[in-house]
Enzyme design. Structure first.
Site, PDB file in Angstrom:
ATOM      1  N   THR A 166      -9.040   4.559 -18.194  1.00  0.00           N
ATOM      2  CA  THR A 166      -8.772   3.402 -17.402  1.00  0.00           C
ATOM      3  C   THR A 166     -10.056   3.477 -16.267  1.00  0.00           C
ATOM      4  OG1 THR A 166      -7.576   5.062 -16.219  1.00  0.00           O
ATOM      5  CG2 THR A 166      -6.550   3.978 -18.131  1.00  0.00           C
ATOM      6  N   LYS A 199      -1.138  17.127  -7.661  1.00  0.00           N
ATOM      7  CA  LYS A 199      -0.432  16.453  -9.108  1.00  0.00           C
ATOM      8  C   LYS A 199       0.533  17.938  -9.240  1.00  0.00           C
ATOM      9  CE  LYS A 199      -1.747  12.197  -9.770  1.00  0.00           C
ATOM     10  NZ  LYS A 199      -1.318  11.137 -10.230  1.00  0.00           N
ATOM     11  N   ASP A 215       0.811  -1.087   0.239  1.00  0.00           N
ATOM     12  CA  ASP A 215      -0.243   0.243   0.151  1.00  0.00           C
ATOM     13  C   ASP A 215       1.495   0.848   0.130  1.00  0.00           C
ATOM     14  OD1 ASP A 215      -1.915   2.025   0.389  1.00  0.00           O
ATOM     15  OD2 ASP A 215      -2.760   1.013   1.851  1.00  0.00           O
ATOM     16  N   ASN A 225       3.835   6.226 -10.578  1.00  0.00           N
ATOM     17  CA  ASN A 225       2.033   6.345 -11.376  1.00  0.00           C
ATOM     18  C   ASN A 225       0.977   6.111  -9.998  1.00  0.00           C
ATOM     19  OD1 ASN A 225       1.349   5.407 -13.907  1.00  0.00           O
ATOM     20  ND2 ASN A 225       1.109   3.686 -12.397  1.00  0.00           N
ATOM     21  N   TYR A 254      -7.386  16.416  -6.140  1.00  0.00           N
ATOM     22  CA  TYR A 254      -6.669  15.399  -6.583  1.00  0.00           C
ATOM     23  C   TYR A 254      -5.625  16.274  -7.882  1.00  0.00           C
ATOM     24  CZ  TYR A 254      -5.704  11.991 -10.811  1.00  0.00           C
ATOM     25  OH  TYR A 254      -4.730  11.793 -11.883  1.00  0.00           O
TER      26      TYR A 254
HETATM   27  N1  LIG Z   1      -7.242   7.674 -16.566  1.00  0.00           N
HETATM   28  C1  LIG Z   1      -7.172   9.124 -16.390  1.00  0.00           C
HETATM   29  O1  LIG Z   1      -7.821   9.947 -16.656  1.00  0.00           O
HETATM   30  C2  LIG Z   1      -5.578   9.486 -15.552  1.00  0.00           C
HETATM   31  C3  LIG Z   1      -5.045  10.945 -16.887  1.00  0.00           C
HETATM   32  C4  LIG Z   1      -4.506  11.967 -16.110  1.00  0.00           C
HETATM   33  C5  LIG Z   1      -3.351  11.143 -15.638  1.00  0.00           C
HETATM   34  N2  LIG Z   1      -3.305   9.783 -14.981  1.00  0.00           N
HETATM   35  C6  LIG Z   1      -2.611   9.459 -13.999  1.00  0.00           C
HETATM   36  O2  LIG Z   1      -2.112   8.500 -14.270  1.00  0.00           O
HETATM   37  C7  LIG Z   1      -1.188   7.111 -13.378  1.00  0.00           C
HETATM   38  C8  LIG Z   1      -2.040   6.319 -13.415  1.00  0.00           C
HETATM   39  O3  LIG Z   1      -3.246   5.883 -14.058  1.00  0.00           O
HETATM   40  P1  LIG Z   1      -4.930   4.693 -13.756  1.00  0.00           P
HETATM   41  O4  LIG Z   1      -5.378   5.799 -14.874  1.00  0.00           O
HETATM   42  O5  LIG Z   1      -4.120   4.167 -14.994  1.00  0.00           O
HETATM   43  O6  LIG Z   1      -5.504   4.724 -12.687  1.00  0.00           O
HETATM   44  P2  LIG Z   1      -5.746   2.952 -12.711  1.00  0.00           P
HETATM   45  O7  LIG Z   1      -5.893   2.006 -13.754  1.00  0.00           O
HETATM   46  O8  LIG Z   1      -6.887   3.579 -11.338  1.00  0.00           O
HETATM   47  O9  LIG Z   1      -4.627   2.395 -12.700  1.00  0.00           O
HETATM   48  C9  LIG Z   1      -4.074   2.838 -10.282  1.00  0.00           C
HETATM   49  C10 LIG Z   1      -2.396   1.643 -10.055  1.00  0.00           C
HETATM   50  O10 LIG Z   1      -2.374   2.050  -8.515  1.00  0.00           O
HETATM   51  C11 LIG Z   1      -2.272   1.221  -7.739  1.00  0.00           C
HETATM   52  N3  LIG Z   1      -2.928   1.748  -6.813  1.00  0.00           N
HETATM   53  C12 LIG Z   1      -3.710   2.233  -6.483  1.00  0.00           C
HETATM   54  N4  LIG Z   1      -3.935   2.809  -4.892  1.00  0.00           N
HETATM   55  C13 LIG Z   1      -2.851   2.410  -4.289  1.00  0.00           C
HETATM   56  C14 LIG Z   1      -2.050   2.392  -3.120  1.00  0.00           C
HETATM   57  N5  LIG Z   1      -2.555   2.539  -2.001  1.00  0.00           N
HETATM   58  N6  LIG Z   1      -1.189   1.104  -2.879  1.00  0.00           N
HETATM   59  C15 LIG Z   1      -0.434   0.770  -4.084  1.00  0.00           C
HETATM   60  N7  LIG Z   1      -1.111   0.953  -5.075  1.00  0.00           N
HETATM   61  C16 LIG Z   1      -2.291   1.674  -5.197  1.00  0.00           C
HETATM   62  C17 LIG Z   1      -3.643  -0.006  -8.654  1.00  0.00           C
HETATM   63  O11 LIG Z   1      -3.517  -0.970  -7.849  1.00  0.00           O
HETATM   64  P3  LIG Z   1      -4.594  -1.153  -6.615  1.00  0.00           P
HETATM   65  O12 LIG Z   1      -5.797  -0.601  -6.834  1.00  0.00           O
HETATM   66  O13 LIG Z   1      -4.262  -3.210  -6.619  1.00  0.00           O
HETATM   67  O14 LIG Z   1      -2.951  -0.718  -5.457  1.00  0.00           O
HETATM   68  C18 LIG Z   1      -3.382   0.871  -9.945  1.00  0.00           C
HETATM   69  O15 LIG Z   1      -2.165  -0.882 -10.326  1.00  0.00           O
HETATM   70  C19 LIG Z   1      -1.693   8.102 -11.979  1.00  0.00           C
HETATM   71  O16 LIG Z   1      -0.712   9.135 -11.745  1.00  0.00           O
HETATM   72  C20 LIG Z   1      -2.566   9.021 -12.347  1.00  0.00           C
HETATM   73  O17 LIG Z   1      -3.272   9.688 -11.426  1.00  0.00           O
HETATM   74  C21 LIG Z   1      -4.562   9.430 -15.407  1.00  0.00           C
END
Ligand SMILES: NC(=O)c1ccc[n+]([C@@H]2O[C@H](COP(=O)([O-])OP(=O)(O)OC[C@H]3O[C@@H](n4cnc5c(N)ncnc54)[C@H](OP(=O)(O)O)[C@@H]3O)[C@@H](O)[C@H]2O)c1
Length: 267
Positions: A210, A179, A74, A101, A175
């Site tokens: 995602t 960032k 975590d 990430n 959020y």
């Molecule tokens: N999706 C978007 O629209 C978007 C846009 C701009 C930037 N981003 C950024 O891109 C990055 C990846 O986002 P994503 O869309 O791929 O998100 P996602 O699909 O929700 O994946 C998030 C990942 O982080 C892990 N995670 C979350 N909380 C955690 C914790 N407490 N401890 C350990 N691991 C944790 C999750 O696994 P578990 O839940 O199993 O822990 C998962 O592997 C993030 O930094 C996000 O802010 C996303």
């Protein structure tokens, strides 16, 4: 380490790829999983964590065997992060890159946002990333002699920000604060670590399809697509290249920047 299978045709030939050791947080799905896959394909050894495993990670472990390490950690727990980085370093002998990430996004207007949601975002997105980077940087600076000399600029940190940090979005103020904080962190750290030959950059994706953005209302999704010059929502695959580039030799003279990957920017 995940159960190791015999090397497959997907593994690079011995000596191919640059064999760097890269730590990626949140590698179980979404962007993190895509990054882990790309880095394994280029020959990296990758240590990643998330709270839970996933089918995608399991498939990568079967394909890449001992070059992938996954642990259930975590990111809100600094002690667990410290332990994870120590374990990754023990398993692979060194660490060359860190991709911060993992993040959570709790949506809601500030006036009604509970403390628990604020704490979760600060604890995972900001403190979790900072502690992870600190632990990796300690390893960059204490590279064992057995790992050989490191060319300047070949160690790097990439923090994953969001376009929301610069542009804002209603319901995402906290959020966005995490960032924007990460981008400031990366900029300052690039100045601190540049003289030690360590590069620090940020990648700011636009909205990606995602789990993190699954709650985006259809109407808002359509508006983003309409206002994005390239006319669609991003996919993890659209952002992976920027992260591979920033952790690669072609970016050896690049530090302190935020690379925006958003299809031209929704206005
Ligand atoms: N999706 C978007 O629209 C978007 C846009 C701009 C930037 N981003 C950024 O891109 C990055 C990846 O986002 P994503 O869309 O791929 O998100 P996602 O699909 O929700 O994946 C998030 C990942 O982080 C892990 N995670 C979350 N909380 C955690 C914790 N407490 N401890 C350990 N691991 C944790 C999750 O696994 P578990 O839940 O199993 O822990 C998962 O592997 C993030 O930094 C996000 O802010 C996303």
């Amino acid at each position: 380490m995940h159960e190791a299978d015999s090397p497959s045709s997907q593994d690079p030939a011995p000596g191919a790829g640059h064999g760097a050791v890269t730590v990626v947080s949140g590698g179980s799905r979404g962007l993190g999983l895509a990054v882990v896959e790309r880095l394994l394909e280029r020959g990296d050894r990758v240590a990643t964590f998330s709270r839970r495993g996933s089918e995608g990670l399991g498939a990568l472990a079967r394909r890449h065997g001992d070059r992938l390490l996954h642990r259930a950690v975590d990111a809100a727990d600094p002690g667990a992060l410290r332990h994870f980085v120590a374990e990754a370093c023990d398993a692979f002998g060194t660490i060359d890159h860190c991709v911060a990430n993992a993040a959570v996004a709790a949506e809601g207007v500030l006036a009604t946002m509970p403390d628990a949601d604020i704490d979760a975002m600060l604890g995972v997105n900001l403190r979790g990333s900072i502690v992870l980077v600190r632990e990796c940087v300690r390893r960059f600076l204490a590279r064992p002699a057995a790992a050989g000399p490191r060319p300047p600029g070949s160690a790097s940190v990439v923090v994953v920000s969001s376009i929301v940090a610069a542009r804002g979005s209603p319901g995402l103020a906290v959020y966005a604060a995490t960032k924007a904080g990460l981008e400031g962190f990366a900029r300052a750290l690039s100045r601190e670590l540049g003289p030690r030959g360590i590069r620090v950059n940020a990648v700011a994706p636009g909205f990606l399809a995602t789990e993190l953005s699954a709650s985006l209302p259809d109407e808002q999704r359509a508006r983003i697509v309409r206002r994005t010059p390239l006319g669609r929502l991003g996919e993890p695959a659209d952002v992976v290249g920027a992260i591979a580039f920033l952790t690669g030799a072609d970016a050896a003279f690049l530090t302190g920047v935020t690379l925006t990957v958003d299809g031209g920017g929704a206005t």
